[in-house]
Design a protein around this motif. Structure first.
Motif, PDB file in Angstrom:
ATOM      1  N   LEU A  19       0.835  -1.205   0.000  1.00  0.00           N
ATOM      2  CA  LEU A  19       0.000   0.000   0.000  1.00  0.00           C
ATOM      3  C   LEU A  19       0.863   1.247   0.000  1.00  0.00           C
ATOM      4  O   LEU A  19       1.946   1.260   0.576  1.00  0.00           O
ATOM      5  CB  LEU A  19      -0.826   0.065   1.287  1.00  0.00           C
ATOM      6  N   HIS A  20       0.332   2.335  -0.584  1.00  0.00           N
ATOM      7  CA  HIS A  20       0.979   3.631  -0.379  1.00  0.00           C
ATOM      8  C   HIS A  20       0.825   4.054   1.074  1.00  0.00           C
ATOM      9  O   HIS A  20       1.767   4.550   1.694  1.00  0.00           O
ATOM     10  CB  HIS A  20       0.365   4.690  -1.302  1.00  0.00           C
ATOM     11  N   SER A  21      -0.363   3.885   1.614  1.00  0.00           N
ATOM     12  CA  SER A  21      -0.600   4.097   3.052  1.00  0.00           C
ATOM     13  C   SER A  21      -1.973   3.511   3.350  1.00  0.00           C
ATOM     14  O   SER A  21      -2.796   3.360   2.439  1.00  0.00           O
ATOM     15  CB  SER A  21      -0.559   5.587   3.418  1.00  0.00           C
ATOM     16  N   THR A  89       3.670  12.619  -9.696  1.00  0.00           N
ATOM     17  CA  THR A  89       2.971  13.001 -10.921  1.00  0.00           C
ATOM     18  C   THR A  89       3.201  14.476 -11.208  1.00  0.00           C
ATOM     19  O   THR A  89       2.913  15.325 -10.380  1.00  0.00           O
ATOM     20  CB  THR A  89       1.448  12.811 -10.755  1.00  0.00           C
ATOM     21  N   ARG A  90       3.685  14.775 -12.400  1.00  0.00           N
ATOM     22  CA  ARG A  90       3.800  16.179 -12.824  1.00  0.00           C
ATOM     23  C   ARG A  90       2.627  16.543 -13.727  1.00  0.00           C
ATOM     24  O   ARG A  90       2.079  17.637 -13.648  1.00  0.00           O
ATOM     25  CB  ARG A  90       5.132  16.384 -13.534  1.00  0.00           C
ATOM     26  N   SER A  91       2.251  15.640 -14.603  1.00  0.00           N
ATOM     27  CA  SER A  91       1.077  15.889 -15.445  1.00  0.00           C
ATOM     28  C   SER A  91       0.347  14.586 -15.679  1.00  0.00           C
ATOM     29  O   SER A  91       0.952  13.504 -15.664  1.00  0.00           O
ATOM     30  CB  SER A  91       1.483  16.525 -16.781  1.00  0.00           C
ATOM     31  N   SER A 145      13.728  12.291  -4.572  1.00  0.00           N
ATOM     32  CA  SER A 145      14.290  11.449  -3.511  1.00  0.00           C
ATOM     33  C   SER A 145      13.316  11.438  -2.332  1.00  0.00           C
ATOM     34  O   SER A 145      12.307  12.152  -2.318  1.00  0.00           O
ATOM     35  CB  SER A 145      15.652  11.978  -3.057  1.00  0.00           C
ATOM     36  N   LEU A 146      13.635  10.646  -1.331  1.00  0.00           N
ATOM     37  CA  LEU A 146      12.790  10.599  -0.140  1.00  0.00           C
ATOM     38  C   LEU A 146      12.676  11.963   0.525  1.00  0.00           C
ATOM     39  O   LEU A 146      11.705  12.238   1.225  1.00  0.00           O
ATOM     40  CB  LEU A 146      13.362   9.587   0.859  1.00  0.00           C
ATOM     41  N   GLN A 147      13.661  12.803   0.314  1.00  0.00           N
ATOM     42  CA  GLN A 147      13.609  14.141   0.895  1.00  0.00           C
ATOM     43  C   GLN A 147      12.349  14.888   0.494  1.00  0.00           C
ATOM     44  O   GLN A 147      11.818  15.690   1.262  1.00  0.00           O
ATOM     45  CB  GLN A 147      14.831  14.966   0.441  1.00  0.00           C
ATOM     46  N   ARG A 160       6.603   5.018   8.244  1.00  0.00           N
ATOM     47  CA  ARG A 160       5.846   3.761   8.276  1.00  0.00           C
ATOM     48  C   ARG A 160       5.872   3.082   6.907  1.00  0.00           C
ATOM     49  O   ARG A 160       6.026   1.857   6.811  1.00  0.00           O
ATOM     50  CB  ARG A 160       4.397   4.013   8.724  1.00  0.00           C
ATOM     51  N   LEU A 161       5.733   3.884   5.839  1.00  0.00           N
ATOM     52  CA  LEU A 161       5.788   3.301   4.495  1.00  0.00           C
ATOM     53  C   LEU A 161       7.162   2.695   4.232  1.00  0.00           C
ATOM     54  O   LEU A 161       7.285   1.564   3.752  1.00  0.00           O
ATOM     55  CB  LEU A 161       5.465   4.369   3.448  1.00  0.00           C
ATOM     56  N   LEU A 162       8.184   3.458   4.586  1.00  0.00           N
ATOM     57  CA  LEU A 162       9.553   2.967   4.372  1.00  0.00           C
ATOM     58  C   LEU A 162       9.808   1.686   5.148  1.00  0.00           C
ATOM     59  O   LEU A 162      10.487   0.779   4.671  1.00  0.00           O
ATOM     60  CB  LEU A 162      10.543   4.018   4.869  1.00  0.00           C
TER      61      LEU A 162
HETATM   62  C1  LIG Z   1       8.824   6.389   1.242  1.00  0.00           C
HETATM   63  C2  LIG Z   1       8.730   6.941  -0.116  1.00  0.00           C
HETATM   64  C3  LIG Z   1       7.426   7.665  -0.261  1.00  0.00           C
HETATM   65  C4  LIG Z   1       6.805   7.227  -1.553  1.00  0.00           C
HETATM   66  C5  LIG Z   1       5.367   7.637  -1.522  1.00  0.00           C
HETATM   67  C6  LIG Z   1       4.770   7.270  -2.813  1.00  0.00           C
HETATM   68  C7  LIG Z   1       3.363   7.618  -2.723  1.00  0.00           C
HETATM   69  C8  LIG Z   1       2.801   7.571  -4.089  1.00  0.00           C
HETATM   70  C9  LIG Z   1       1.360   7.905  -4.041  1.00  0.00           C
HETATM   71  C10 LIG Z   1       0.859   7.712  -5.427  1.00  0.00           C
HETATM   72  C11 LIG Z   1      -0.189   8.674  -5.763  1.00  0.00           C
HETATM   73  C12 LIG Z   1      -0.113   8.932  -7.203  1.00  0.00           C
HETATM   74  C13 LIG Z   1       0.983   9.881  -7.497  1.00  0.00           C
HETATM   75  C14 LIG Z   1       0.614  11.268  -7.035  1.00  0.00           C
HETATM   76  O1  LIG Z   1      -0.519  11.672  -7.009  1.00  0.00           O
HETATM   77  S1  LIG Z   1       1.891  12.279  -6.574  1.00  0.00           S
HETATM   78  C15 LIG Z   1       1.045  13.753  -5.983  1.00  0.00           C
HETATM   79  C16 LIG Z   1       0.789  14.781  -7.082  1.00  0.00           C
HETATM   80  N1  LIG Z   1       2.012  15.366  -7.539  1.00  0.00           N
HETATM   81  C17 LIG Z   1       2.688  16.273  -6.829  1.00  0.00           C
HETATM   82  O2  LIG Z   1       2.346  16.627  -5.722  1.00  0.00           O
HETATM   83  C18 LIG Z   1       3.912  16.844  -7.479  1.00  0.00           C
HETATM   84  C19 LIG Z   1       4.040  18.323  -7.160  1.00  0.00           C
HETATM   85  N2  LIG Z   1       5.103  18.890  -7.997  1.00  0.00           N
HETATM   86  C20 LIG Z   1       6.379  18.970  -7.550  1.00  0.00           C
HETATM   87  O3  LIG Z   1       6.674  18.636  -6.408  1.00  0.00           O
HETATM   88  C21 LIG Z   1       7.395  19.464  -8.527  1.00  0.00           C
HETATM   89  O4  LIG Z   1       6.776  20.168  -9.589  1.00  0.00           O
HETATM   90  C22 LIG Z   1       8.227  18.315  -9.141  1.00  0.00           C
HETATM   91  C23 LIG Z   1       9.026  17.592  -8.036  1.00  0.00           C
HETATM   92  C24 LIG Z   1       7.348  17.307  -9.897  1.00  0.00           C
HETATM   93  C25 LIG Z   1       9.198  18.868 -10.180  1.00  0.00           C
HETATM   94  O5  LIG Z   1       9.809  19.973  -9.628  1.00  0.00           O
HETATM   95  P1  LIG Z   1      11.374  20.201  -9.791  1.00  0.00           P
HETATM   96  O6  LIG Z   1      11.636  21.569  -9.342  1.00  0.00           O
HETATM   97  O7  LIG Z   1      12.083  19.076  -9.146  1.00  0.00           O
HETATM   98  O8  LIG Z   1      11.622  19.999 -11.314  1.00  0.00           O
HETATM   99  P2  LIG Z   1      11.386  20.932 -12.573  1.00  0.00           P
HETATM  100  O9  LIG Z   1      10.065  21.648 -12.514  1.00  0.00           O
HETATM  101  O10 LIG Z   1      12.618  21.730 -12.741  1.00  0.00           O
HETATM  102  O11 LIG Z   1      11.285  19.788 -13.686  1.00  0.00           O
HETATM  103  C26 LIG Z   1      12.123  18.627 -13.595  1.00  0.00           C
HETATM  104  C27 LIG Z   1      12.320  18.073 -14.964  1.00  0.00           C
HETATM  105  O12 LIG Z   1      11.068  17.582 -15.459  1.00  0.00           O
HETATM  106  C28 LIG Z   1      10.746  18.249 -16.691  1.00  0.00           C
HETATM  107  N3  LIG Z   1       9.287  18.391 -16.740  1.00  0.00           N
HETATM  108  C29 LIG Z   1       8.539  19.022 -15.841  1.00  0.00           C
HETATM  109  N4  LIG Z   1       7.238  18.926 -16.182  1.00  0.00           N
HETATM  110  C30 LIG Z   1       7.196  18.206 -17.327  1.00  0.00           C
HETATM  111  C31 LIG Z   1       6.149  17.760 -18.140  1.00  0.00           C
HETATM  112  N5  LIG Z   1       4.857  18.015 -17.859  1.00  0.00           N
HETATM  113  N6  LIG Z   1       6.465  17.065 -19.242  1.00  0.00           N
HETATM  114  C32 LIG Z   1       7.755  16.780 -19.538  1.00  0.00           C
HETATM  115  N7  LIG Z   1       8.783  17.147 -18.777  1.00  0.00           N
HETATM  116  C33 LIG Z   1       8.515  17.876 -17.682  1.00  0.00           C
HETATM  117  C34 LIG Z   1      11.467  19.554 -16.626  1.00  0.00           C
HETATM  118  O13 LIG Z   1      11.692  20.058 -17.935  1.00  0.00           O
HETATM  119  C35 LIG Z   1      12.775  19.112 -15.982  1.00  0.00           C
HETATM  120  O14 LIG Z   1      13.573  18.407 -16.915  1.00  0.00           O
HETATM  121  P3  LIG Z   1      15.112  18.743 -17.021  1.00  0.00           P
HETATM  122  O15 LIG Z   1      15.166  20.189 -17.405  1.00  0.00           O
HETATM  123  O16 LIG Z   1      15.692  18.451 -15.673  1.00  0.00           O
HETATM  124  O17 LIG Z   1      15.596  17.790 -18.080  1.00  0.00           O
END
Ligand SMILES: CCCCCCCCCCCCCC(=O)SCCNC(=O)CCNC(=O)[C@H](O)C(C)(C)COP(=O)(O)OP(=O)(O)OC[C@H]1O[C@@H](n2cnc3c(N)ncnc32)[C@H](O)[C@@H]1OP(=O)(O)O
Length: 195
Positions: A19-21, A89-91, A145-147, A160-162
């Motif tokens: 699970l994610h959580s 997810t970004r998009s 990263s995890l950060q 807890r997930l980790l």
């Molecule tokens: C213990 C572990 C925990 C795990 C938990 C898992 C739970 C999972 C739950 C699952 C639930 C489901 C999942 C969920 O719901 S995940 C929840 C929904 N998503 C979010 O909350 C994400 C919020 N957004 C952010 O935090 C930042 O915007 C991120 C980290 C994504 C990027 O911000 P950052 O400042 O780091 O990066 P950047 O803006 O410089 O861009 C970085 C690179 O990406 C390229 N780029 C950007 N956009 C696009 C695009 N549209 N098409 C193509 N490329 C694109 C961009 O050109 C660049 O490339 P490059 O120039 O470096 O080559």
């Protein structure tokens, strides 16, 4: 009536993914309004069955488009177990090809299409009981990263997930993660689940 997803009903012995959580809107069994999906890995694909119910209504008798998108987003997130990296997810783009009735089982299947540096392209299809595809999803996930989760989310929940992902070795994993940059380079040590 509450969504209760069936056990994996078809195919041959795919592996259940963690699970994610417990309260995850997509896969948490303890979220009464959630989708309660059970995700499985089958080779390079992941899949889950989802049954939308009264918690997820849009037009009468039909699933809300946002609920369909949420189901897709959650399963696309499980494809990260195939990529062996954390990402967010970004998009997300959904094609709604046909209405999605409540109380019918839909099989969502996702696969990673491409990875380029921190970008992962992940796609999914959602099929009704007769196998007809009723919706598709395409997403860009960005490796973090995890950060990312420690800094922006709930550190206890991350721990807890980790702990589940590392068979009880979360302390060591988090100690290491605390020294990592928030934006890792994929393919490096800090790009994976264990970082
Ligand atoms: C213990 C572990 C925990 C795990 C938990 C898992 C739970 C999972 C739950 C699952 C639930 C489901 C999942 C969920 O719901 S995940 C929840 C929904 N998503 C979010 O909350 C994400 C919020 N957004 C952010 O935090 C930042 O915007 C991120 C980290 C994504 C990027 O911000 P950052 O400042 O780091 O990066 P950047 O803006 O410089 O861009 C970085 C690179 O990406 C390229 N780029 C950007 N956009 C696009 C695009 N549209 N098409 C193509 N490329 C694109 C961009 O050109 C660049 O490339 P490059 O120039 O470096 O080559």
């Amino acid at each position: 009536m509450t969504a209760q997803q069936p056990d994996y009903p078809r195919g041959s012995a795919p592996a259940r993914l963690p699970l994610h959580s417990p309260r995850c809107m997509g896969c948490g069994p303890d979220n009464p309004a959630g989708l309660r999906m059970r995700a499985f890995r089958d080779g390079d694909e992941v899949n889950a069955d989802v049954v939308f119910d009264e918690h997820h209504v849009g037009a009468p008798g039909l699933a809300h488009g946002g609920a369909v998108a949420a189901a897709c987003d959650d399963l696309l997130g499980f494809a990260l177990f195939v990529a062996e990296t954390a990402a967010v997810t970004r998009s997300l783009s959904i094609e709604y090809l046909a209405p999605v009735p409540l109380h019918e089982t839909h099989r969502i299947t996702a696969r990673i299409q491409a990875q380029d540096a921190r970008r992962l392209n992940i796609a999914a299809t959602g099929a009704g009981p007769d196998g007809t595809v009723r919706f598709t999803a395409e997403a860009v996930f960005i490796v973090v990263s995890l950060q990312h989760f420690l800094r922006h989310g709930d550190p206890d929940g991350v721990w807890r997930l980790l702990d589940r992902l590392t068979d009880g070795n979360a302390d060591e994993a988090l100690r290491t993660a605390a020294e990592l940059p928030e934006h890792p380079q994929p393919g490096t040590e800090e790009g994976g689940w264990s970082s």
